[in-house]
Scaffold this active site. Structure first.
Site, short mmCIF file in Angstrom:
data_model
loop_
_atom_site.label_atom_id
_atom_site.label_comp_id
_atom_site.label_asym_id
_atom_site.label_seq_id
_atom_site.Cartn_x
_atom_site.Cartn_y
_atom_site.Cartn_z
N HIS A 44 0.67 -1.37 0.04
CA HIS A 44 0.08 -0.04 -0.06
C HIS A 44 0.70 1.30 -0.06
O HIS A 44 2.14 1.27 -0.43
CB HIS A 44 -1.20 0.05 1.08
CG HIS A 44 -1.80 -1.48 1.26
ND1 HIS A 44 -2.82 -1.88 0.17
CD2 HIS A 44 -1.60 -2.39 1.97
CE1 HIS A 44 -3.21 -2.93 0.72
NE2 HIS A 44 -2.54 -3.43 1.61
N GLU A 56 -2.13 0.45 7.92
CA GLU A 56 -1.32 -0.72 7.52
C GLU A 56 0.01 -0.35 6.88
O GLU A 56 0.88 -0.80 6.76
CB GLU A 56 -2.24 -1.94 6.65
CG GLU A 56 -1.49 -2.97 6.42
CD GLU A 56 -2.02 -3.78 5.19
OE1 GLU A 56 -3.21 -3.65 4.80
OE2 GLU A 56 -1.21 -4.44 4.60
N HIS A 110 2.75 -7.11 4.36
CA HIS A 110 1.55 -6.65 4.65
C HIS A 110 1.04 -6.89 5.99
O HIS A 110 1.80 -7.73 6.63
CB HIS A 110 0.69 -7.33 3.39
CG HIS A 110 0.65 -6.70 2.35
ND1 HIS A 110 -0.43 -5.83 1.82
CD2 HIS A 110 1.52 -6.52 1.33
CE1 HIS A 110 -0.01 -5.26 0.50
NE2 HIS A 110 1.02 -5.97 0.04
N GLU A 145 2.19 -11.67 5.40
CA GLU A 145 1.11 -11.03 6.24
C GLU A 145 1.60 -11.01 7.60
O GLU A 145 1.41 -12.22 8.39
CB GLU A 145 -0.36 -11.71 6.18
CG GLU A 145 -0.89 -11.51 4.54
CD GLU A 145 -1.53 -10.33 4.38
OE1 GLU A 145 -1.60 -9.26 5.20
OE2 GLU A 145 -1.94 -10.21 3.09
#
Ligand SMILES: [Zn+2]
Length: 352
Positions: free
Chosen positions: A176, A190, A243, A313
Site C-alpha cells: 500500500h 497498515e 503486509h 502478512e
C-alpha cells in the site's frame, strides 16, 4: 589550500547525507526536525548492529551513543533527570544535553550543528562531532550508504552460507502507501506498519551485503505493476512484499501467500519453498500463530513477478492484542529479523 579541501569534503558529506534516498518520514526529535536513515554505521572496520536506525538532523547523522562509541572504548553516562549525556575516554570527555547544541569539552564550550536527541530511551549523538572529539576520523562510503569511524570496512560482511563474490538482489515491497492505507484499526494504518518493517528489513539485509531495492521508501502511492516491474527489470532473486492482515477480531497470527506457478522457481528454490521458509521464520521469531502458507494465483504482485515472491502478512490488525504488539518498535524489529533470516536461508538454498 588545506581549508577549502576540508570545507568541500564537509559540503559533499552534507549533500550526500541529505539526498532523497535517505529521507523517510520526518518527525520532531527532542525539538528538532529529523528523518530516519538506512545508512550503515561502521566502527574500526566493522559494521555495527544498532538498536535503532540513525537519524539525520540538519544534515548531520546521529547514532546511538553507547552502542556506537563503546567499540572505541568510550563510556557513556546518561543522567535522565537533567538530560545530560557525558562521554569519556581516558583524559578526554564531552558533556552534552539532549536538545541543546552546546557541548562542553576540554574546558571549553563547543557548538554542534545538531543536538543529541532521545529516541524511545536511546540517547543519540552527532556521530562526527563525538568521533572527532575523541580524535577519530569519520568517512562516508556513498556506494554502500555507510558512515564509518576509523578504518573503512574492507567488505560488507555476509553471513556464512552466502557467497561474498555473488551479488544477491532482493526487492522489498512495503504494501500500500499514499492514497492506499490498507487496513486501518485504532488509528493505525497498515501502510505505515508495512513501511516501517520494510525499512528495518532493508537495513538488516544491507548489513549482510545483500543488494536491496525498495518499491517505496516513503508514504507514496505505487502501482502494483510498478512494483513487480522493478523486480523483473533488476532480475531480483527474491521479492518480499510486507503486509498486515485484517479479519475477524478473534483471529491472529502470521500468514504467507505465494503464486502456485512452478515457473517462478530460481536456482533450487520455488515460490512455495520460499513461502514455507518465510512462514516458519515468522512463527518462530514472533511466536505468532501459524495461519498457513496459502496459494494465491490472482494477486498481481505475485502473478507478475518472475522470481520466487511472497506476501508476508505479519499479523492481524483486527485483533487488538496483535495490533498492540505491531505498534511496538520491538515487534516490528523482530518481524524484520524474521524476514532477514528467511531471505538468507532462501538465498542459501537457491544457490546451493
Ligand atoms: Zn495489505
Amino acid at each position: 589550500m588545506k581549508k577549502p579541501v576540508i570545507l568541500l569534503t564537509v559540503l559533499i558529506l552534507v549533500i550526500l547525507m541529505t539526498v532523497p534516498g535517505f529521507a523517510a518520514n520526518g518527525q520532531y526529535y527532542s525539538g528538532y526536525w529529523g528523518v530516519t536513515s538506512n545508512a550503515l554505521i561502521a566502527v574500526n572496520g566493522k559494521v555495527l548492529t544498532l538498536e535503532r536506525n540513525p537519524v539525520i538532523i540538519e544534515g548531520r547523522i546521529l547514532v546511538p551513543a553507547r552502542t556506537t562509541f563503546q567499540v572505541l572504548g568510550v563510556t557513556t553516562e546518561w543522567y535522565s533527570s537533567s538530560g545530560v549525556v557525558k562521554m569519556v575516554k581516558g583524559n578526554k570527555a564531552v558533556k552534552m544535553t539532549v536538545g541543546s547544541k552546546v557541548a562542553h569539552s576540554g574546558g571549553s564550550v563547543k557548538y554542534m550543528e545538531a543536538p543529541p536527541i532521545l529516541v524511545n530511551g536511546t540517547v543519540m549523538v552527532p556521530m562526527r562531532f563525538v568521533a572527532e572529539t575523541f580524535g577519530e576520523n569519520v568517512g562516508w562510503d556513498a556506494k554502500n550508504e555507510m558512515a564509518y569511524i576509523g578504518n573503512k570496512p574492507a567488505e560488507i560482511p555476509s553471513r556464512s552460507g552466502l557467497k561474498s563474490n555473488r551479488t544477491y538482489k532482493v526487492v522489498i515491497d512495503a504494501g500500500h502507501g499514499g492514497s492506499q492505507s490498507g487496513a486501518v484499526y485504532g488509528g493505525v494504518k497498515e501502510k505505515d506498519l508495512n513501511l516501517d518493517i520494510a525499512k528495518r528489513l532493508n537495513t538488516l539485509l544491507k548489513a549482510e551485503g545483500i543488494k536491496t531495492y525498495m518499491t517505496r521508501e516513503k508514504d507514496i502511492t505505487v502501482g502494483l505493476y510498478t512494483r513487480s516491474d522493478l523486480a523483473n527489470k533488476e532480475k531480483a532473486d527474491l521479492f518480499v512484499s510486507i503486509h498486515n492482515n485484517a479479519g475477524n477480531s478473534k483471529t491472529s497470527g502470521s500468514m504467507t501467500l505465494y503464486h502456485p506457478d512452478s515457473g517462478k522457481k530460481k536456482g533450487n528454490l520455488t515460490a512455495y519453498e520460499f513461502a514455507q521458509i518465510v512462514q516458519k521464520n515468522l512463527n518462530k521469531t514472533l511466536g505468532s500463530k501459524n495461519m498457513g502458507v496459502i496459494q494465491r494465483p490472482n494477486l498481481a504482485v505475485l502473478r507478475t513477478t518472475n522470481m520466487p515472491a511472497v506476501i508476508a502478512e505479519i499479523g492481524y490488525m483486527s485483533n487488538s492484542a496483535e495490533l498492540a504488539k505491531l505498534k511496538t518498535d520491538s515487534y516490528r524489529q523482530k518481524a524484520a529479523e524474521a524476514l532477514r533470516d528467511a531471505v538468507i536461508e532462501s538465498l542459501e538454498k537457491m544457490y546451493k
